[in-house]
Design a protein around this motif. Structure first.
Motif, PDB file in Angstrom:
ATOM      1  N   ARG A   1     -22.133  -0.715  32.785  1.00 25.60           N
ATOM      2  CA  ARG A   1     -21.118  -0.563  33.839  1.00 25.60           C
ATOM      3  C   ARG A   1     -20.455  -1.888  34.218  1.00 25.60           C
ATOM      4  NH1 ARG A   1     -25.266   0.821  38.771  1.00 25.60           N
ATOM      5  NH2 ARG A   1     -26.784  -0.723  38.092  1.00 25.60           N
ATOM      6  N   TRP A   2     -21.067  -3.014  33.854  1.00 27.83           N
ATOM      7  CA  TRP A   2     -20.517  -4.324  34.205  1.00 27.83           C
ATOM      8  C   TRP A   2     -19.844  -5.026  33.023  1.00 27.83           C
ATOM      9  CZ3 TRP A   2     -25.941  -4.356  36.229  1.00 27.83           C
ATOM     10  CH2 TRP A   2     -25.994  -3.808  37.513  1.00 27.83           C
ATOM     11  N   ARG A   3     -19.819  -4.376  31.882  1.00 30.22           N
ATOM     12  CA  ARG A   3     -19.233  -4.959  30.670  1.00 30.22           C
ATOM     13  C   ARG A   3     -17.709  -5.037  30.807  1.00 30.22           C
ATOM     14  NH1 ARG A   3     -20.994  -5.371  25.322  1.00 30.22           N
ATOM     15  NH2 ARG A   3     -22.884  -4.183  25.761  1.00 30.22           N
ATOM     16  N   LEU A   4     -17.119  -6.164  30.386  1.00 30.83           N
ATOM     17  CA  LEU A   4     -15.663  -6.274  30.361  1.00 30.83           C
ATOM     18  C   LEU A   4     -15.146  -5.505  29.154  1.00 30.83           C
ATOM     19  CD1 LEU A   4     -15.029 -10.017  31.304  1.00 30.83           C
ATOM     20  CD2 LEU A   4     -15.134  -8.018  32.790  1.00 30.83           C
ATOM     21  N   ARG A   5     -14.287  -4.545  29.381  1.00 35.27           N
ATOM     22  CA  ARG A   5     -13.815  -3.650  28.321  1.00 35.27           C
ATOM     23  C   ARG A   5     -12.360  -3.875  27.937  1.00 35.27           C
ATOM     24  NH1 ARG A   5     -17.732  -0.077  27.204  1.00 35.27           N
ATOM     25  NH2 ARG A   5     -19.417   0.058  28.722  1.00 35.27           N
ATOM     26  N   GLU A   6     -11.755  -4.890  28.524  1.00 35.90           N
ATOM     27  CA  GLU A   6     -10.385  -5.245  28.139  1.00 35.90           C
ATOM     28  C   GLU A   6     -10.216  -6.743  28.302  1.00 35.90           C
ATOM     29  OE1 GLU A   6      -8.030  -4.233  32.219  1.00 35.90           O
ATOM     30  OE2 GLU A   6      -8.474  -2.539  30.909  1.00 35.90           O
ATOM     31  N   GLY A   7      -9.135  -7.264  27.735  1.00 38.13           N
ATOM     32  CA  GLY A   7      -8.874  -8.695  27.819  1.00 38.13           C
ATOM     33  C   GLY A   7      -9.497  -9.456  26.665  1.00 38.13           C
ATOM     34  N   ARG A   8      -9.416 -10.758  26.753  1.00 34.61           N
ATOM     35  CA  ARG A   8      -9.867 -11.648  25.675  1.00 34.61           C
ATOM     36  C   ARG A   8     -11.354 -11.501  25.356  1.00 34.61           C
ATOM     37  NH1 ARG A   8     -11.639 -17.082  25.547  1.00 34.61           N
ATOM     38  NH2 ARG A   8     -11.505 -17.184  27.801  1.00 34.61           N
ATOM     39  N   MET A   9     -12.170 -11.220  26.348  1.00 32.66           N
ATOM     40  CA  MET A   9     -13.615 -11.140  26.147  1.00 32.66           C
ATOM     41  C   MET A   9     -14.113  -9.695  26.075  1.00 32.66           C
ATOM     42  SD  MET A   9     -14.610 -14.262  25.892  1.00 32.66           S
ATOM     43  CE  MET A   9     -16.363 -14.013  26.026  1.00 32.66           C
ATOM     44  N   TRP A  10     -13.274  -8.746  25.741  1.00 32.45           N
ATOM     45  CA  TRP A  10     -13.653  -7.342  25.748  1.00 32.45           C
ATOM     46  C   TRP A  10     -14.771  -7.056  24.745  1.00 32.45           C
ATOM     47  CZ3 TRP A  10     -13.916  -3.617  22.047  1.00 32.45           C
ATOM     48  CH2 TRP A  10     -13.411  -3.953  20.790  1.00 32.45           C
ATOM     49  N   SER A  11     -15.529  -6.046  25.045  1.00 32.12           N
ATOM     50  CA  SER A  11     -16.513  -5.483  24.113  1.00 32.12           C
ATOM     51  C   SER A  11     -16.798  -4.068  24.586  1.00 32.12           C
ATOM     52  CB  SER A  11     -17.801  -6.318  24.081  1.00 32.12           C
ATOM     53  OG  SER A  11     -18.471  -6.277  25.321  1.00 32.12           O
ATOM     54  N   ASP A  12     -17.500  -3.325  23.749  1.00 37.33           N
ATOM     55  CA  ASP A  12     -17.972  -2.011  24.170  1.00 37.33           C
ATOM     56  C   ASP A  12     -19.459  -1.924  23.834  1.00 37.33           C
ATOM     57  OD1 ASP A  12     -18.218  -1.237  21.430  1.00 37.33           O
ATOM     58  OD2 ASP A  12     -16.182  -0.438  21.431  1.00 37.33           O
ATOM     59  N   ASP A  13     -20.070  -0.789  24.156  1.00 33.48           N
ATOM     60  CA  ASP A  13     -21.524  -0.667  23.993  1.00 33.48           C
ATOM     61  C   ASP A  13     -21.983  -0.820  22.545  1.00 33.48           C
ATOM     62  OD1 ASP A  13     -21.735  -0.380  26.709  1.00 33.48           O
ATOM     63  OD2 ASP A  13     -21.803   1.806  26.652  1.00 33.48           O
ATOM     64  N   SER A  14     -21.085  -0.619  21.584  1.00 34.31           N
ATOM     65  CA  SER A  14     -21.471  -0.782  20.179  1.00 34.31           C
ATOM     66  C   SER A  14     -21.758  -2.245  19.837  1.00 34.31           C
ATOM     67  CB  SER A  14     -20.378  -0.241  19.254  1.00 34.31           C
ATOM     68  OG  SER A  14     -19.238  -1.083  19.266  1.00 34.31           O
ATOM     69  N   HIS A  15     -21.354  -3.175  20.702  1.00 29.45           N
ATOM     70  CA  HIS A  15     -21.600  -4.596  20.480  1.00 29.45           C
ATOM     71  C   HIS A  15     -22.997  -5.029  20.937  1.00 29.45           C
ATOM     72  CE1 HIS A  15     -17.140  -4.526  20.368  1.00 29.45           C
ATOM     73  NE2 HIS A  15     -17.338  -5.436  19.438  1.00 29.45           N
ATOM     74  N   GLY A  16     -23.785  -4.084  21.453  1.00 29.06           N
ATOM     75  CA  GLY A  16     -25.154  -4.395  21.882  1.00 29.06           C
ATOM     76  C   GLY A  16     -25.159  -5.438  22.970  1.00 29.06           C
ATOM     77  N   GLY A  17     -25.931  -6.507  22.768  1.00 36.19           N
ATOM     78  CA  GLY A  17     -26.034  -7.553  23.773  1.00 36.19           C
ATOM     79  C   GLY A  17     -24.915  -8.562  23.731  1.00 36.19           C
TER      80      GLY A  17
END
Length: 131
Positions: A10-26
């Motif tokens: 819920r705290w993961r950045l999902r847009e912008g330069r540092m975006w990631s999603d849950d498939s990126h693991g840690g």
């Protein structure tokens, strides 16, 4: 590093330069609320190292607070990404290897293939002392 980091989703950045999603693991950037502020945390697990960088920011606007994280904030970040049985360190390398991309950032490191040596706890405080 913990194998299951779903508690951070819920705290993961999902847009912008540092975006990631849950498939990126840690691997990714996170903005995690902590006692009235937020911790901007970037985590990675490449090149044989687990790594977490921590910067305190304003919880409302995300602007840096112009101070390094406290011991309690670093302990909180450690608990988010690492297990209680894992040792992590903050390095002070030889000066010729210094790099500084952010003045108020501290880093936690753990090698993935070797166990870190630790000094005897008596060198820190008497037995029975509580952290």
């Amino acid at each position: 590093m913990r194998t299951d980091l779903s508690h951070l989703s819920r705290w993961r950045l999902r847009e912008g330069r540092m975006w990631s999603d849950d498939s990126h693991g840690g691997n990714g950037a996170f903005v995690v609320p902590y006692k009235g502020i937020a911790l901007q945390i970037i985590a990675s697990d490449g090149l044989g190292w687990d790594h977490v960088s921590v910067v305190p920011v304003d919880q409302k606007n995300g602007r840096k607070l112009f101070r390094t994280p406290t011991w309690a904030e670093m302990c909180f970040a450690k608990e988010l990404f690492f297990g209680d049985d894992e040792t992590v360190v903050e390095f002070h390398p030889p000066k010729r290897l210094y790099r500084n991309a952010h003045e108020y950032c501290l880093h936690l490191w753990r090698p993935q293939t070797v166990e870190l040596l630790l000094p005897d706890p008596i060198m820190v405080a008497p037995e029975g002392s509580i952290a």
